[in-house]
Design a protein around this motif. Sequence first.
Motif, PDB file in Angstrom:
ATOM      1  N   LEU A  32       0.843  -1.201   0.000  1.00  0.00           N
ATOM      2  CA  LEU A  32       0.000   0.000   0.000  1.00  0.00           C
ATOM      3  C   LEU A  32       0.879   1.251   0.000  1.00  0.00           C
ATOM      4  N   PHE A  33       1.901   1.283   0.872  1.00  0.00           N
ATOM      5  CA  PHE A  33       2.814   2.428   0.914  1.00  0.00           C
ATOM      6  C   PHE A  33       3.435   2.662  -0.454  1.00  0.00           C
ATOM      7  N   ARG A  34       3.928   1.606  -1.070  1.00  0.00           N
ATOM      8  CA  ARG A  34       4.599   1.738  -2.364  1.00  0.00           C
ATOM      9  C   ARG A  34       3.626   2.182  -3.456  1.00  0.00           C
ATOM     10  N   TRP A 126      -7.593   0.502   0.396  1.00  0.00           N
ATOM     11  CA  TRP A 126      -6.270   1.127   0.309  1.00  0.00           C
ATOM     12  C   TRP A 126      -6.324   2.651   0.185  1.00  0.00           C
ATOM     13  N   PRO A 127      -7.154   3.218  -0.695  1.00  0.00           N
ATOM     14  CA  PRO A 127      -7.138   4.693  -0.821  1.00  0.00           C
ATOM     15  C   PRO A 127      -7.469   5.389   0.504  1.00  0.00           C
ATOM     16  N   ARG A 128      -8.440   4.866   1.236  1.00  0.00           N
ATOM     17  CA  ARG A 128      -8.833   5.465   2.516  1.00  0.00           C
ATOM     18  C   ARG A 128      -7.705   5.363   3.534  1.00  0.00           C
ATOM     19  N   VAL A 129      -7.081   4.182   3.639  1.00  0.00           N
ATOM     20  CA  VAL A 129      -5.986   3.979   4.592  1.00  0.00           C
ATOM     21  C   VAL A 129      -4.794   4.849   4.206  1.00  0.00           C
ATOM     22  N   ALA A 130      -4.477   4.917   2.921  1.00  0.00           N
ATOM     23  CA  ALA A 130      -3.353   5.736   2.452  1.00  0.00           C
ATOM     24  C   ALA A 130      -3.589   7.211   2.761  1.00  0.00           C
ATOM     25  N   ARG A 131      -4.813   7.702   2.535  1.00  0.00           N
ATOM     26  CA  ARG A 131      -5.132   9.101   2.845  1.00  0.00           C
ATOM     27  C   ARG A 131      -4.960   9.378   4.341  1.00  0.00           C
ATOM     28  N   LEU A 154      -0.791  12.645  -2.648  1.00  0.00           N
ATOM     29  CA  LEU A 154      -0.484  11.225  -2.806  1.00  0.00           C
ATOM     30  C   LEU A 154      -0.214  10.975  -4.277  1.00  0.00           C
ATOM     31  N   GLN A 155       0.707  10.103  -4.531  1.00  0.00           N
ATOM     32  CA  GLN A 155       0.883   9.685  -5.912  1.00  0.00           C
ATOM     33  C   GLN A 155      -0.314   8.824  -6.277  1.00  0.00           C
ATOM     34  N   PRO A 156      -0.753   8.894  -7.518  1.00  0.00           N
ATOM     35  CA  PRO A 156      -1.871   8.029  -7.898  1.00  0.00           C
ATOM     36  C   PRO A 156      -1.465   6.569  -7.743  1.00  0.00           C
ATOM     37  N   PRO A 157      -2.416   5.726  -7.328  1.00  0.00           N
ATOM     38  CA  PRO A 157      -2.067   4.320  -7.140  1.00  0.00           C
ATOM     39  C   PRO A 157      -1.562   3.690  -8.421  1.00  0.00           C
ATOM     40  N   THR A 158      -0.544   2.871  -8.283  1.00  0.00           N
ATOM     41  CA  THR A 158      -0.055   2.110  -9.421  1.00  0.00           C
ATOM     42  C   THR A 158      -0.738   0.753  -9.387  1.00  0.00           C
ATOM     43  N   ASN A 159      -0.585   0.009 -10.421  1.00  0.00           N
ATOM     44  CA  ASN A 159      -1.168  -1.329 -10.447  1.00  0.00           C
ATOM     45  C   ASN A 159      -0.078  -2.350 -10.222  1.00  0.00           C
ATOM     46  N   PRO A 160       0.264  -2.595  -8.935  1.00  0.00           N
ATOM     47  CA  PRO A 160       1.295  -3.608  -8.675  1.00  0.00           C
ATOM     48  C   PRO A 160       0.777  -4.979  -9.022  1.00  0.00           C
ATOM     49  N   LYS A 161       1.699  -5.911  -9.102  1.00  0.00           N
ATOM     50  CA  LYS A 161       1.298  -7.288  -9.377  1.00  0.00           C
ATOM     51  C   LYS A 161       0.359  -7.761  -8.276  1.00  0.00           C
ATOM     52  N   PRO A 162      -0.715  -8.461  -8.623  1.00  0.00           N
ATOM     53  CA  PRO A 162      -1.606  -8.980  -7.572  1.00  0.00           C
ATOM     54  C   PRO A 162      -0.859  -9.976  -6.693  1.00  0.00           C
ATOM     55  N   ASN A 163      -1.270 -10.000  -5.425  1.00  0.00           N
ATOM     56  CA  ASN A 163      -0.662 -10.951  -4.503  1.00  0.00           C
ATOM     57  C   ASN A 163      -0.979 -12.364  -4.944  1.00  0.00           C
ATOM     58  N   PRO A 164       0.005 -13.288  -4.846  1.00  0.00           N
ATOM     59  CA  PRO A 164      -0.271 -14.663  -5.277  1.00  0.00           C
ATOM     60  C   PRO A 164      -1.207 -15.354  -4.317  1.00  0.00           C
TER      61      PRO A 164
END
Length: 164
Positions: A32-34, A126-131, A154-164
Motif C-alpha cells: 500500500l505504501f509503495r 487502500w485509498p482510505r488507509v493511504a489518505r 499522494l501519488q496516484p495508485p499504481t497497479n502492482p502485481k496482484p498478490n499470489p
Amino acid sequence: MPDVFTKSKRGAVMSLIRASGNRDTELRLMALFRAHGISGWRRGVALFGKPDFVFRRERVAVFVDGCFWHGCPKPKHAPLPKNRAEWWAAKLARNKARDRVVTRTLRGLGWKVVRVWECDLARKHWPRVARRIARTLAKQAHGQKLLPLSEVHLQPPTNPKPNP
C-alpha cells in the motif's frame, strides 16, 4: 489424538514460543505504501510497543492490528472462541489494555500513533488507509497544523502485481 505433554509441560513449551510478527499484513501495508508513494518508513525500530512501521522524521508509529488478537470493532471480524471462552475474553482484554498503554505512552513521548486493522488492508480500502496515513504524516511534518485533505499529496495508485 491426545497431547504427548502434560498440561503443565504444554504450558511451559508454549510460553517459550515468541511472536515473529504479522508478516502477511505487514507486506500488504508495505505494498500500500509503495502503491501510493508513501515513503520514509522503517521497520524494526527499537521503540516502545514495537510498532510495525516507524516514520522517524515525522514521529509517527504505525501498528497493524490483527482483527482477532486486538479485538476489531466489526462484530464478524473478532468472534470469541467457544472453547475456554472466559480465558480468551481475559486474554483479548489484556491485549486491548496493552494497546491502550502503548498508544498513551508513545503519545506522551511526542509520537503520533496510527492503528490499522487487518481487515482494512483489503485492496478496496487502500485509498482510505493511504489518505489517513498521508494526512497524519503531513500534519506531523507541518508542525501539527491540520492540513485539509486537498493539500495532502499522494501519488496516484499504481497497479502492482496482484498478490499470489
